[in-house]
Design a protein around this motif. Structure first.
Motif, PDB file in Angstrom:
ATOM      1  N   GLU A 134       0.801  -1.226   0.000  1.00 24.98           N
ATOM      2  CA  GLU A 134       0.000   0.000   0.000  1.00 24.98           C
ATOM      3  C   GLU A 134       0.833   1.277   0.000  1.00 24.98           C
ATOM      4  N   ILE A 135       2.016   1.229   0.622  1.00 21.84           N
ATOM      5  CA  ILE A 135       2.807   2.454   0.750  1.00 21.84           C
ATOM      6  C   ILE A 135       3.146   3.063  -0.608  1.00 21.84           C
ATOM      7  N   ASP A 136       3.278   2.237  -1.641  1.00 22.42           N
ATOM      8  CA  ASP A 136       3.608   2.759  -2.960  1.00 22.42           C
ATOM      9  C   ASP A 136       2.413   3.416  -3.645  1.00 22.42           C
ATOM     10  N   TRP A 137       1.234   3.252  -3.067  1.00 17.48           N
ATOM     11  CA  TRP A 137       0.039   3.925  -3.590  1.00 17.48           C
ATOM     12  C   TRP A 137      -0.426   5.023  -2.625  1.00 17.48           C
ATOM     13  N   ASP A 138       0.455   5.397  -1.681  1.00 18.04           N
ATOM     14  CA  ASP A 138       0.175   6.459  -0.702  1.00 18.04           C
ATOM     15  C   ASP A 138      -1.008   6.112   0.189  1.00 18.04           C
ATOM     16  N   ILE A 139      -1.069   4.830   0.594  1.00 21.00           N
ATOM     17  CA  ILE A 139      -2.182   4.340   1.412  1.00 21.00           C
ATOM     18  C   ILE A 139      -1.627   3.733   2.693  1.00 21.00           C
ATOM     19  N   THR A 140      -2.313   3.981   3.810  1.00 26.09           N
ATOM     20  CA  THR A 140      -2.021   3.290   5.059  1.00 26.09           C
ATOM     21  C   THR A 140      -3.019   2.151   5.218  1.00 26.09           C
ATOM     22  N   PRO A 141      -2.583   0.919   5.434  1.00 25.94           N
ATOM     23  CA  PRO A 141      -3.504  -0.217   5.555  1.00 25.94           C
ATOM     24  C   PRO A 141      -4.556   0.028   6.640  1.00 25.94           C
ATOM     25  N   GLY A 142      -5.766  -0.500   6.391  1.00 23.59           N
ATOM     26  CA  GLY A 142      -6.862  -0.255   7.322  1.00 23.59           C
ATOM     27  C   GLY A 142      -7.513  -1.486   7.906  1.00 23.59           C
ATOM     28  N   TRP A 143      -7.061  -2.684   7.500  1.00 25.57           N
ATOM     29  CA  TRP A 143      -7.666  -3.919   8.003  1.00 25.57           C
ATOM     30  C   TRP A 143      -6.889  -4.532   9.162  1.00 25.57           C
ATOM     31  N   LEU A 163       6.771  -0.520   5.201  1.00 25.00           N
ATOM     32  CA  LEU A 163       7.488   0.681   4.790  1.00 25.00           C
ATOM     33  C   LEU A 163       8.271   0.494   3.496  1.00 25.00           C
ATOM     34  N   ILE A 164       8.652  -0.751   3.181  1.00 23.19           N
ATOM     35  CA  ILE A 164       9.294  -1.031   1.897  1.00 23.19           C
ATOM     36  C   ILE A 164       8.258  -1.455   0.864  1.00 23.19           C
ATOM     37  N   GLY A 165       7.364  -2.351   1.255  1.00 27.03           N
ATOM     38  CA  GLY A 165       6.291  -2.773   0.356  1.00 27.03           C
ATOM     39  C   GLY A 165       6.655  -3.911  -0.563  1.00 27.03           C
ATOM     40  N   GLN A 166       7.735  -4.646  -0.246  1.00 26.21           N
ATOM     41  CA  GLN A 166       8.146  -5.738  -1.121  1.00 26.21           C
ATOM     42  C   GLN A 166       7.213  -6.949  -0.984  1.00 26.21           C
ATOM     43  N   LEU A 167       7.227  -7.789  -2.006  1.00 27.06           N
ATOM     44  CA  LEU A 167       6.525  -9.064  -1.932  1.00 27.06           C
ATOM     45  C   LEU A 167       7.458 -10.115  -1.346  1.00 27.06           C
ATOM     46  N   PHE A 168       6.869 -11.141  -0.720  1.00 27.45           N
ATOM     47  CA  PHE A 168       7.672 -12.240  -0.195  1.00 27.45           C
ATOM     48  C   PHE A 168       6.949 -13.556  -0.437  1.00 27.45           C
ATOM     49  N   ASP A 169       7.700 -14.644  -0.351  1.00 25.26           N
ATOM     50  CA  ASP A 169       7.158 -15.940  -0.732  1.00 25.26           C
ATOM     51  C   ASP A 169       6.496 -16.651   0.445  1.00 25.26           C
ATOM     52  N   ALA A 170       5.912 -17.819   0.140  1.00 28.46           N
ATOM     53  CA  ALA A 170       5.172 -18.575   1.153  1.00 28.46           C
ATOM     54  C   ALA A 170       6.084 -19.066   2.264  1.00 28.46           C
ATOM     55  N   ALA A 171       7.315 -19.419   1.926  1.00 28.85           N
ATOM     56  CA  ALA A 171       8.245 -19.893   2.950  1.00 28.85           C
ATOM     57  C   ALA A 171       8.517 -18.807   3.984  1.00 28.85           C
TER      58      ALA A 171
END
Length: 269
Positions: A134-143, A163-171
């Motif tokens: 969300e941070i890359d879309w200027d949004i603070t998560p709300g859930w 704060l970084i917004g990276q994706l990570f894997d299932a492991a």
């Protein structure tokens, strides 16, 4: 099958299933889907016969979170009211009496990840992708992505992901307590079915009481949390007697073995 447009809702005996059904948009949640999800969850809350609720995503993905494109049509007040609705839905899921299971494949980001945090169990495929972008879309998560998530993964990792917004894997998700079990995509349904079978073999009163104590006591000091185990009747006894069927079966080797045959070695591989 209830007539919704953006989700599928199915009740099969004591098992209900909610499927996010916008595969063309990675099951991203617009306001119509959010309204339908809230209605379906409330339906399960009122259903005294339901014992298991499963969340799935249509196609090869779970849920990519909010439909960001729809935000461009919102008024100034919409973010506040939508976040309040999201939080109410999330809390309702967390407080449900039935056991809740998230069956995750593909994308599980933003609101999709946040929803899994409210479930009792999460089974995910090894190709699932997780994150809080969300941070890359200027949004603070709300859930609960900056609050509930920290209670699973800790402050350090929650700050990194938000704060970084990276994706990570299932492991990685499994390592930080977001997943109970990582499976091959073709095994996802079988693993969910096996877990459902185990949970339905338990005494529903004991499950209900244990889940309540676990959820409500998790964020309290130990002395306060222990209080949840005292006021409620700790055993699933029948009226007029202390001993439960389980206690009586414990004294019979054959009956004891029958009760434990599924649970004893479940998920030990």
């Amino acid at each position: 099958m209830t007539d919704y447009k953006k989700i599928l809702f199915e009740r099969n005996g004591v098992i209900s299933t909610i499927t996010f059904n916008r595969p063309e948009s990675h099951n991203a949640m617009d306001r119509e889907m959010s309204d339908e999800l809230q209605d379906a969850v409330r339906r399960v809350k009122r259903d005294r016969e339901c014992r298991v609720l499963i969340f799935r995503g249509a196609g090869d993905t779970f849920c990519a979170g909010d439909d960001i494109k729809e935000f461009l049509t919102w008024t100034d007040d919409d973010p506040y009211w939508q976040a309040r609705q999201y939080q109410e839905t999330a809390q309702t899921i967390e407080d449900l009496t039935p056991i809740t299971i998230a069956a995750v494949d593909g994308v599980c980001t933003g609101g999709g990840l946040e929803l899994t945090l409210t479930c009792d169990f999460v089974i995910a495929t090894d190709r699932s992708r997780w994150g809080m972008p969300e941070i890359d879309w200027d949004i603070t998560p709300g859930w609960g992505g900056v609050t509930r998530l920290a209670r699973f993964a800790g402050r350090r990792k929650t700050k990194e992901w938000n704060l970084i917004g990276q994706l990570f894997d299932a492991a990685t998700a499994e390592r930080y307590d977001l997943i109970n079990r990582v499976v091959q995509p073709e095994d996802l349904n079988a693993q969910v079915d096996a877990l459902v079978e185990v949970m339905l073999a338990k005494n529903p009163v004991t499950v209900r009481r244990s889940k309540f104590a676990l959820n409500k006591g998790a964020d309290l000091p130990l002395s306060g949390a222990m209080a949840f185990e005292i006021p409620i009747q700790p055993f699933a006894s029948k009226p007029g007697r202390f001993a439960t069927d389980g206690m009586e079966d414990f004294s019979d080797p054959a009956a004891r073995a029958e009760r434990r045959k599924v649970s004893k070695t479940f998920w030990q591989d």
